[in-house]
Design a protein around this motif. Sequence first.
Motif, mmCIF file in Angstrom:
data_model
loop_
_atom_site.group_PDB
_atom_site.id
_atom_site.type_symbol
_atom_site.label_atom_id
_atom_site.label_comp_id
_atom_site.label_asym_id
_atom_site.label_seq_id
_atom_site.Cartn_x
_atom_site.Cartn_y
_atom_site.Cartn_z
ATOM 1 N N GLU A 1 0.805 -1.217 0.000
ATOM 2 C CA GLU A 1 0.000 0.000 0.000
ATOM 3 C C GLU A 1 0.843 1.274 0.000
ATOM 4 O O GLU A 1 0.404 2.305 -0.492
ATOM 5 C CB GLU A 1 -0.941 0.002 1.209
ATOM 6 C CG GLU A 1 -1.954 -1.136 1.184
ATOM 7 C CD GLU A 1 -2.825 -1.152 2.426
ATOM 8 O OE1 GLU A 1 -2.871 -0.128 3.154
ATOM 9 O OE2 GLU A 1 -3.459 -2.195 2.680
ATOM 10 N N TYR A 2 2.044 1.195 0.574
ATOM 11 C CA TYR A 2 2.875 2.397 0.699
ATOM 12 C C TYR A 2 4.118 2.345 -0.177
ATOM 13 O O TYR A 2 4.848 3.337 -0.271
ATOM 14 C CB TYR A 2 3.278 2.611 2.164
ATOM 15 C CG TYR A 2 2.118 3.013 3.046
ATOM 16 C CD1 TYR A 2 1.838 4.354 3.305
ATOM 17 C CD2 TYR A 2 1.291 2.048 3.615
ATOM 18 C CE1 TYR A 2 0.778 4.716 4.122
ATOM 19 C CE2 TYR A 2 0.221 2.406 4.424
ATOM 20 C CZ TYR A 2 -0.033 3.740 4.671
ATOM 21 O OH TYR A 2 -1.091 4.097 5.465
ATOM 22 N N GLY A 3 4.379 1.193 -0.784
ATOM 23 C CA GLY A 3 5.527 1.090 -1.677
ATOM 24 C C GLY A 3 6.864 1.047 -0.981
ATOM 25 O O GLY A 3 7.897 1.357 -1.590
ATOM 26 N N ILE A 4 6.880 0.664 0.295
ATOM 27 C CA ILE A 4 8.139 0.560 1.045
ATOM 28 C C ILE A 4 8.676 -0.851 0.844
ATOM 29 O O ILE A 4 8.032 -1.826 1.238
ATOM 30 C CB ILE A 4 7.927 0.849 2.538
ATOM 31 C CG1 ILE A 4 7.262 2.212 2.739
ATOM 32 C CG2 ILE A 4 9.245 0.771 3.294
ATOM 33 C CD1 ILE A 4 6.830 2.472 4.168
ATOM 34 N N SER A 5 9.844 -0.988 0.272
ATOM 35 C CA SER A 5 10.348 -2.320 -0.036
ATOM 36 C C SER A 5 10.734 -3.067 1.232
ATOM 37 O O SER A 5 11.063 -2.464 2.268
ATOM 38 C CB SER A 5 11.550 -2.236 -0.969
ATOM 39 O OG SER A 5 12.708 -1.852 -0.256
ATOM 40 N N GLY A 6 10.707 -4.397 1.139
ATOM 41 C CA GLY A 6 11.143 -5.217 2.258
ATOM 42 C C GLY A 6 12.586 -4.953 2.637
ATOM 43 O O GLY A 6 12.954 -5.026 3.813
#
Length: 230
Positions: free
Chosen positions: A21-26
Amino acid sequence: MPPRALDRTQSRELDRRAMKEYGISGLVLMENAGRGAADTLGALGISGPVVLCCGKGNNGGDGFVIARHLDLRGHAVRVLVWADPAELTGDAAVNFNILAKTGVPIEVFGAEPRLDRLGEVLSGAGWIVDALLGTGARGEPRPPCDAVIDRLNRSGVPILAVDLPSGLDCDSGQPADHTIRAAHTCTFAAPKRGFFAPGAEQYTGELHVLDIGAPPKLIDEMLDAAGQPG
């Protein structure tokens, strides 16, 4: 009112939503987790080599990041891995490969506990970092982790647990027969439900809840939902 905390399923869902949802990568989440744990360890005081004991999952990946950031700060570190590097996947594999290029000492123990060698490495250590098992682990730790956990507990070296002590159930807070007794636990984004079980503090030690970059709005949504009866 129940404590605001997440269980293992909700912890995974928090990571999934942060990524989707926020596009923060693992990789960003893991980098933030590891850097935060390294900062916490530095603030606690490091007076000798740090021995990082890593498994094959994302908990081990956090350990690889911690090792890299401690090395960047000039601390002596040794990384012990109870897995075949070929078995590492995803973000943990990426961070192992990065660490392997830095010159930080890494010993691969694989499926063998190698307790004599472990004792040698622990001699004179200032800290142990427990990055063996994460929130997804259930039941008794399997070999070689069971014997490794017992040896770490007998070492007399203070232990910092990553996310939760290996062997402690994330949801129930029940310890396995082989459970790390940490002096400090760095958990990520929010406390885990099992930490509030009677007696769990004997294993977690002092708890530090670290920011990993997940938005507060998302964390509050997850905690609010987790606190509602099912």
